[in-house]
Design a protein around this motif. Structure first.
Motif, PDB file in Angstrom:
ATOM      1  N   GLY A   1      -3.303 -96.926  96.803  1.00 39.68           N
ATOM      2  CA  GLY A   1      -3.304 -98.373  96.753  1.00 39.68           C
ATOM      3  C   GLY A   1      -4.384 -98.891  95.821  1.00 39.68           C
ATOM      4  N   PRO A   2      -4.663-100.187  95.869  1.00 37.37           N
ATOM      5  CA  PRO A   2      -5.650-100.790  94.956  1.00 37.37           C
ATOM      6  C   PRO A   2      -7.008-100.096  94.972  1.00 37.37           C
ATOM      7  N   ASP A   3      -7.470 -99.651  96.150  1.00 36.15           N
ATOM      8  CA  ASP A   3      -8.782 -99.009  96.214  1.00 36.15           C
ATOM      9  C   ASP A   3      -8.816 -97.715  95.407  1.00 36.15           C
ATOM     10  N   PHE A   4      -7.762 -96.930  95.494  1.00 35.18           N
ATOM     11  CA  PHE A   4      -7.710 -95.696  94.715  1.00 35.18           C
ATOM     12  C   PHE A   4      -7.841 -96.001  93.230  1.00 35.18           C
ATOM     13  N   TRP A   5      -7.065 -96.976  92.759  1.00 33.17           N
ATOM     14  CA  TRP A   5      -7.014 -97.237  91.315  1.00 33.17           C
ATOM     15  C   TRP A   5      -8.304 -97.849  90.788  1.00 33.17           C
ATOM     16  N   THR A   6      -9.081 -98.512  91.633  1.00 37.61           N
ATOM     17  CA  THR A   6     -10.352 -99.079  91.167  1.00 37.61           C
ATOM     18  C   THR A   6     -11.527 -98.119  91.351  1.00 37.61           C
ATOM     19  N   GLU A   7     -11.417 -97.203  92.304  1.00 42.02           N
ATOM     20  CA  GLU A   7     -12.557 -96.338  92.612  1.00 42.02           C
ATOM     21  C   GLU A   7     -12.548 -95.003  91.864  1.00 42.02           C
ATOM     22  N   ALA A   8     -11.374 -94.517  91.489  1.00 44.65           N
ATOM     23  CA  ALA A   8     -11.290 -93.163  90.935  1.00 44.65           C
ATOM     24  C   ALA A   8     -12.078 -93.008  89.641  1.00 44.65           C
ATOM     25  N   ALA A   9     -11.911 -93.943  88.702  1.00 42.62           N
ATOM     26  CA  ALA A   9     -12.566 -93.790  87.399  1.00 42.62           C
ATOM     27  C   ALA A   9     -14.086 -93.777  87.511  1.00 42.62           C
ATOM     28  N   PRO A  10     -14.719 -94.753  88.192  1.00 48.32           N
ATOM     29  CA  PRO A  10     -16.180 -94.681  88.290  1.00 48.32           C
ATOM     30  C   PRO A  10     -16.674 -93.472  89.083  1.00 48.32           C
ATOM     31  N   LEU A  11     -15.903 -93.034  90.082  1.00 46.31           N
ATOM     32  CA  LEU A  11     -16.314 -91.857  90.850  1.00 46.31           C
ATOM     33  C   LEU A  11     -16.337 -90.615  89.961  1.00 46.31           C
ATOM     34  N   PHE A  12     -15.270 -90.358  89.219  1.00 47.35           N
ATOM     35  CA  PHE A  12     -15.236 -89.152  88.400  1.00 47.35           C
ATOM     36  C   PHE A  12     -16.155 -89.255  87.188  1.00 47.35           C
ATOM     37  N   ALA A  13     -16.398 -90.467  86.718  1.00 49.66           N
ATOM     38  CA  ALA A  13     -17.406 -90.636  85.666  1.00 49.66           C
ATOM     39  C   ALA A  13     -18.789 -90.266  86.185  1.00 49.66           C
ATOM     40  N   ALA A  14     -19.076 -90.633  87.434  1.00 49.04           N
ATOM     41  CA  ALA A  14     -20.365 -90.293  88.035  1.00 49.04           C
ATOM     42  C   ALA A  14     -20.482 -88.795  88.261  1.00 49.04           C
ATOM     43  N   LEU A  15     -19.402 -88.165  88.720  1.00 51.49           N
ATOM     44  CA  LEU A  15     -19.411 -86.720  88.898  1.00 51.49           C
ATOM     45  C   LEU A  15     -19.628 -86.016  87.560  1.00 51.49           C
ATOM     46  N   ASP A  16     -19.048 -86.549  86.515  1.00 51.32           N
ATOM     47  CA  ASP A  16     -19.175 -85.978  85.175  1.00 51.32           C
ATOM     48  C   ASP A  16     -20.626 -85.932  84.727  1.00 51.32           C
ATOM     49  N   THR A  17     -21.414 -86.917  85.105  1.00 49.49           N
ATOM     50  CA  THR A  17     -22.793 -87.007  84.626  1.00 49.49           C
ATOM     51  C   THR A  17     -23.818 -86.494  85.641  1.00 49.49           C
ATOM     52  N   ASP A  18     -23.369 -86.014  86.794  1.00 54.11           N
ATOM     53  CA  ASP A  18     -24.289 -85.491  87.806  1.00 54.11           C
ATOM     54  C   ASP A  18     -24.644 -84.051  87.455  1.00 54.11           C
ATOM     55  N   PRO A  19     -25.883 -83.770  87.084  1.00 55.15           N
ATOM     56  CA  PRO A  19     -26.242 -82.412  86.650  1.00 55.15           C
ATOM     57  C   PRO A  19     -26.171 -81.388  87.773  1.00 55.15           C
ATOM     58  N   ASP A  20     -26.165 -81.847  89.027  1.00 53.01           N
ATOM     59  CA  ASP A  20     -26.103 -80.916  90.147  1.00 53.01           C
ATOM     60  C   ASP A  20     -24.679 -80.455  90.443  1.00 53.01           C
ATOM     61  N   VAL A  21     -23.687 -81.141  89.868  1.00 48.68           N
ATOM     62  CA  VAL A  21     -22.281 -80.798  90.098  1.00 48.68           C
ATOM     63  C   VAL A  21     -21.779 -79.944  88.939  1.00 48.68           C
ATOM     64  N   ARG A  22     -21.219 -78.787  89.266  1.00 42.78           N
ATOM     65  CA  ARG A  22     -20.686 -77.893  88.242  1.00 42.78           C
ATOM     66  C   ARG A  22     -19.181 -77.673  88.385  1.00 42.78           C
ATOM     67  N   ALA A  23     -18.617 -78.022  89.528  1.00 45.88           N
ATOM     68  CA  ALA A  23     -17.177 -77.924  89.746  1.00 45.88           C
ATOM     69  C   ALA A  23     -16.801 -78.887  90.868  1.00 45.88           C
ATOM     70  N   ILE A  24     -15.525 -79.280  90.886  1.00 44.52           N
ATOM     71  CA  ILE A  24     -15.052 -80.272  91.847  1.00 44.52           C
ATOM     72  C   ILE A  24     -13.797 -79.748  92.523  1.00 44.52           C
ATOM     73  N   VAL A  25     -13.746 -79.853  93.843  1.00 44.96           N
ATOM     74  CA  VAL A  25     -12.546 -79.559  94.616  1.00 44.96           C
ATOM     75  C   VAL A  25     -11.949 -80.885  95.059  1.00 44.96           C
ATOM     76  N   LEU A  26     -10.678 -81.097  94.734  1.00 43.31           N
ATOM     77  CA  LEU A  26      -9.973 -82.331  95.063  1.00 43.31           C
ATOM     78  C   LEU A  26      -8.907 -82.023  96.095  1.00 43.31           C
ATOM     79  N   THR A  27      -8.953 -82.722  97.230  1.00 46.27           N
ATOM     80  CA  THR A  27      -8.011 -82.451  98.309  1.00 46.27           C
ATOM     81  C   THR A  27      -7.642 -83.749  99.018  1.00 46.27           C
ATOM     82  N   GLY A  28      -6.744 -83.649  99.989  1.00 46.06           N
ATOM     83  CA  GLY A  28      -6.328 -84.825 100.745  1.00 46.06           C
ATOM     84  C   GLY A  28      -6.686 -84.679 102.209  1.00 46.06           C
ATOM     85  N   SER A  29      -6.966 -85.788 102.866  1.00 48.68           N
ATOM     86  CA  SER A  29      -7.246 -85.754 104.298  1.00 48.68           C
ATOM     87  C   SER A  29      -5.937 -85.682 105.072  1.00 48.68           C
TER      88      SER A  29
END
Length: 292
Positions: A49-77
């Protein structure tokens, strides 16, 4: 639902702000250089829904620039990865262009909306930290768009996949038509997109949509974390170099496809068949298409 966006290793004053952000469509945890991003809805089946489409880009941009993150697991609840686009929740954004007499203004707004939504999926594809999608249950429509933007995909034995947009009179425009041919080939992509058929995990593995299939969701998530740990153990700048080189040859092709389909849908999406499809969704019946 109460969400925990941090873990014991990321609660300090220096932790990046995104880890404590009150997301509505995701939870995020970071441990041992691995970020786990979980779709949480709020709609049934983690529909986008709307929250997914507004939150995904800034979240993954932040993960991209976090030096402590080297890989990401994406899953569903819950039981399913994602039911795809939450059409009822998005009707406020889509309503104006559905009018058969929509003029340049509403069509331009819709084109801008599609480009913005594409940016949410692009952020996953463009993230320099490898993304491993762990899929259980249904992965439909926008869910397939999302996993096609991941670098590696694994699934549980109960997983089912469907590029279902044709069933609701929409040309898929969030990236599956651009990225799937590079993953499963043109023929398989055409079959899935033109029929809207469902395929199980065994077929998904056979055509290369997923790398491996595991017994259940827990085993699938564990396997995804094992892959992420292998990646995280490698030199991070070299991993990013591999990502840059691998993405270079496909990026222009994907970008061109996304621009074209956004323009195509802005011009041709409104139709009697689309109105029928939306009505059928709300009335919980099979649509009757007439090619109008």
């Amino acid at each position: 639902m109460t969400q925990d966006n941090t873990d014991a290793a990321s609660t300090g004053a220096d932790a990046p702000a995104y880890r404590s952000h009150p997301y509505k469509a995701f939870t995020v945890t970071v441990a041992d250089h691995i970020a786990e991003v979980t779709l949480i809805g709020p709609s049934k089946g983690n529909a986008q829904g709307p929250d997914f489409w507004t939150e995904a880009a800034p979240l993954f941009a932040a993960l991209d620039t976090d030096p402590d993150v080297r890989a990401i697991v994406l899953t569903g609840s819950g039981t399913h990865f994602s039911f795809g686009l939450d059409l009822p929740a998005m009707m406020g954004d889509f309503g104006k262009v559905l009018a058969s007499d929509a003029k340049a203004g509403p069509r331009t707004d819709f084109h801008n909306l599609v480009k913005s939504m594409q940016g949410a999926i692009n952020a996953v594809a463009d993230c320099r930290k490898p993304v491993i999608a762990a899929v259980a249950g249904w992965c439909i429509g926008g869910g397939v768009d999302l996993i096609s933007a991941a670098d590696i995909r694994v699934a549980s034995a109960d997983a089912k996949f469907s590029v279902r947009e044709v069933k609701v009179a929409i040309v898929a425009d969030m990236g599956s038509l651009a990225r799937l041919p590079l993953i499963i080939g043109d023929g398989h992509t055409r079959e899935l997109a033109l029929t809207g058929k469902d395929i199980d995990a065994a077929r998904a593995e056979k055509i290369g949509l997923v790398s491996d299939v595991y017994a259940d969701k827990d085993a699938t998530l564990e396997a995804a974390h094992a892959i992420a740990a292998e990646i995280a153990g490698n030199a991070p700048l070299v991993v990013q170099g591999f990502m840059d080189v691998l993405d270079h040859s496909r990026s222009a092709r994907v970008d061109d496809s996304l621009r074209y389909v956004a323009a195509w849908n802005a011009a041709f999406l409104p139709s009697n068949d689309l109105t029928e499809a939306v009505t059928a969704v709300f009335e919980k019946r099979t649509p009757q298409f007439k090619g109008e």
